[in-house]
Structures are given as C-alpha cells and as structure tokens.
Scaffold this motif. Structure first.
Motif: not given
Length: 496
Positions: A209-223, A283-285, A260-267, A206-207
């Motif tokens: 994925i949050d960081a990856t979303h932010q990376l995508i936003d950053i790189n989209s702004d850079m582009l 939702k574990f943190e 992987q997150l969906a599979q962990q939830r299924d597991l 989960s963490m």
C-alpha cells in the motif's frame, strides 16, 4: 476374516464357560497401517535454497532431513508480538475451544459405554394401600381385605460380553474419540499457521500500500507535467490520455489492497477470539521477522505419525474395523442374567423380618432367527465401510506427501523468485539514480525521472510479494509436517 476366537458348536457347559471367561470378541483385530515405503518427498534430493544478500528474508534455507519440529516453531521468526498473538489465539479461539469440548464429549461417551462391563443395580420401594374383593381369597395371612403393603426391592442384571459386542462397541467409541482428538489437533495446527500467515500478509500488504501510494503520487505528477506540456503545445493529447489511463489503473489497485489489509486485520482479531473492532494493536512488518534458515524435514516414515489428518483417517479406519465386529456380534445369541431380592410386609416395622423376604434368579438367551436379511446386510455394509475408510486413509497419506512436496518445491522457487525480484529492484534503482543525475546535468527531463521512479516502486512491490512468499511458505512447511504438536504436554496423549 480373522476372529479372536474360533467359532464352534456351543454346548451348555461351553456356554457357562464363555460366561465365566467373558467370551471372545468376534470380528477383525485392527492393525495399524504400515508407513509407506518412500524415502523422499520430491523426485530430486533437497538442496540449500538460493540466497539474496542484503534483503530481508533473503537468507539461504537449509533442509535437515530427520530433524524434529519444535512445538513452538513460530518462535523461529523471532517476533515477540507474533508470539504473544499466537498465545492469545490458543487461549481464546472459539473454534479450538469447540474442538476441545467435542473431545470431552467423545471421551465421556467412551466411559459411558464401559459402564456396561459391570452389572446394573437398581433399587425400588413401593407403598400401597388397597382393598381386596371379598369374593377372592385374602392375599395376606391375616385374612384382612383392607391392608397396606410395603415392598423394598433390589434388582441386579448383567449381560456377559460373550461375543465381544460391548468390547467392540467400546473400541469403536474409543476410535471415534481419537478421530475427534486429531480433529482438535488439526484445528490447533491450522490456527497457529493461520495466525503466522495472516501476520505476514498484513506486513506485506502494508508495504504494498505504501508503494502504491507513492506510485499514485508519481503518476499524478507525470500527468501534471504532460498536461502542462500539452497546454504549451509540447505534447499531444494521446500522451495525456495514455498517462490518465495509467494513473487510473494504478489508482484502481489501491482499494483491493486496502480491502485485503482490513480483512487480514479482521482475521487476526477473530483468530484471537476478538471482534473485528478489537483488532490487535500490533502492526507487523516484514523487516521485524527473521526468516528461519535451518528447516527440519521429517522422515517420510514419520510423517504418517505426525500429520493429524492422517491420524484422524487412521482412527476412522479403526472405527470401521470395530463396527464389523459389532455387526457380527449382533447376529449371535445374547445372554442376560437377572437377580432380584427384597422384602414385602403389611407394616413398615415388619420389613426384613422372618418370612417377609423374597428373591429370584433368572437367565435368558435371545438369538435372532429371522430378520429378513437385515443383520446380514448390515455386516456387509460394515465391511464395505471399512474398505471405504481404507481408501480414504490411503488418500490422506498421498495428500500429506503432496503437501510437503509442494511446500518444499515452493520454498526453492521462492528463493529464486526473491533473487530475481531483488535483481529487478536493484536494476530499477540504478535506472532511477541515472535518471536523477541526468536530470541534474540537464540531459533528461523530469518525465524520464518519474518513469524511473515508477519502475523502481513497482519493483519494490514485486520484491515485497516475493519476501512474503518465503515467510508464508516457511510457515506452510511446518504445518505440512504436522506442526510439532506431539511436544505439547496437553496434546501428547493424543498419540496413545
């Protein structure tokens, strides 16, 4: 080969004595293997792991040699949702229930075999009406050729366990019961560990994925910035293409994380005995989990008494030992005693009157004379199977020590890795802060700021992974040491 009684020529009085005393059990008497003469798990002594202050899961972990493991070791993570999920899993997991049912079946097989220690008693009643040929003398004293015949009868048979065939068979089945019992315990320890690790992985993903979303936003702004600069002639096409490639690469990392997150939830749902559509609401943190800092490390001599896989291998060795005795006993004589008594009369009201009773006693001895070498080779096969089981036991012990050693090393390296990841994340944060100030002061462009933000977010992903490794390997240590099952009342008799 050791025997529980010495072989000698048997006279008739000796046979009667053996019957009276229920004989001796041929074959080797099982002796539990001695604990390995090893005092350490790793080449170098254990030391306190490195600490990373002000980071979740960054505390130093202390190894306490000789300490015992609590049955509910997962409570050391101090997570109420995790505790509740494990209790739900222990109550509803179908693999664990199947293992418990298999244990019940094995126990009943032992009790069924023990029934052969006692005489077998059967009762019967027959009623017939028949006419006898006049050319044959009448069967009844009344000289009647047409008559009824009523016969109630009780038969008793008993096989004295002279050479211990039944005792060795019971011993074999009891060992098989222990195999199934420790397999069930292994299912229990694996289940609890899997739930903890799955919850940790869910929090980590989960963490990430949050960081990856932010990376995508950053790189989209850079582009967007580079595309604008290219349109104005301040940047070349190569810079734009490189940024497009980088954005595509980062975006490509998101679907695997979501999968992987969906599979962990299924597991987690399946481990708790639920369908994937009924996954837990929790939702574990990682920030909600507390890293256990005092880690018990069982003495090496105790490990073989705690690991269910080692105990299962030991039970398998015991079973193989008992089967040698079974194979030997099958080559020796077998004695059966029989007795029957009853009454036979032409009318129901005449049953059990004077003159209608009958009885009989019998004894039979059977012994194999020629079997084409079958019984001999079965005995040799049983001895070879014992050697196989002995080697499998030794292998299980080595693997158990390897698991503990690997986990202890992993915990030490995890601490160092977390410290390095935290330092890298801190350095990236300093770079980001400097880039922000330079942007405000006009000494750097927005592109430099976005590069700094991207480095910081990537550092956070690495930090999250390092944190998760410490939690997961801590759970792995408890499992490698046996999981504390011997403190559960419902599992204690597994060690008898």
């Amino acid at each position: 080969m050791s025997l529980t009684c010495k072989s000698r020529p048997l006279t008739f009085p000796a046979v009667l004595s053996l019957i009276a005393l229920a004989g001796c059990a041929v074959g080797p008497n099982f002796k539990r293997p001695a604990a390995p003469d090893v005092s350490e798990y790793t080449p170098s002594p254990l030391s306190t792991t490195a600490a990373t202050p002000n980071v979740s899961g960054g505390g130093a972990q202390h190894f306490t040699n000789g300490s015992d493991i609590a049955a509910d070791w997962w409570t050391l993570f101090h997570s109420k949702p995790l505790n509740e999920l494990i209790e739900q899993s222990l109550a509803n997991n179908h693999d664990l229930k199947a293992a418990q049912a298999a244990l019940s079946a094995a126990r009943e097989n032992v009790q069924a075999q023990r029934g052969l220690y006692y005489p077998s008693v059967t009762g019967s009643f027959s009623a017939t009406r028949q006419r006898q040929s006049g050319q044959i003398a009448p069967a009844l004293n009344s000289n009647a050729f047409l008559y009824n015949l009523f016969t109630p009868e009780v038969s008793v048979s008993y096989v004295p366990d002279v050479f211990g065939l039944n005792r060795r068979t019971v011993e074999s089945l009891k060992a098989q019961e222990q195999e199934v019992r420790f397999q069930m315990i292994a299912t229990y320890t694996t289940l609890t560990s899997n739930v903890v690790v799955a919850a940790i992985q869910e929090a980590s993903l989960s963490m990430q994925i949050d960081a990856t979303h932010q990376l995508i936003d950053i790189n989209s702004d850079m582009l967007k910035i580079l595309q604008y600069q290219f349109d104005k002639g301040y940047a070349n096409r190569l810079d734009v293409a490189a940024q497009e490639s980088q954005l595509a690469q980062i975006t490509a990392t998101l679907p695997p994380l979501l999968k992987q997150l969906a599979q962990q939830r299924d597991l987690l749902a399946v481990l708790a005995g639920q369908f994937p559509s009924q996954s837990p609401d929790e939702k574990f943190e990682l920030s909600s989990l507390q890293l256990p800092e005092d880690l018990p490390v069982s003495l090496p001599s105790k490990l073989v008494e705690q690991r269910p896989d080692v105990l299962q291998a030991e039970a398998n060795l015991h079973d193989a030992s008992a089967k040698i005795g079974i194979a030997i006993a099958n080559r020796l004589p077998n004695i059966e005693l029989t007795d029957n008594a009853g009454s036979s009369a032409a009318a129901m009201d005449q049953l059990f009157t004077t003159g209608t009773g009958f009885w009989g006693l019998g004894a039979a001895v059977t012994a194999p004379i020629f079997q084409g070498g079958t019984l001999l080779h079965r005995e040799r096969a049983a001895k070879a199977a014992y050697e196989q089981a002995a080697e499998q036991y030794r292998s299980a012990v080595l693997v158990a020590f390897q698991n503990v050693a690997d986990t202890l090393t992993a915990l030490e390296q995890d601490a160092d890795a977390l410290k390095a990841a935290a330092a890298a994340a801190d350095a990236a944060k300093v770079t980001l802060d400097l880039a922000q100030r330079q942007l405000q002061d006009g000494y750097a462009g927005y592109l430099a700021l976005l590069n700094a933000e991207q480095g910081y977010q990537q550092g956070l992903i690495n930090l999250v992974q390092a944190q998760a490794n410490r939690y997961a390997d801590t759970a792995a240590l408890f499992q490698a040491l046996g999981g504390g099952w011997w403190h559960r009342a419902d599992l204690q008799d597994a060690h008898e």
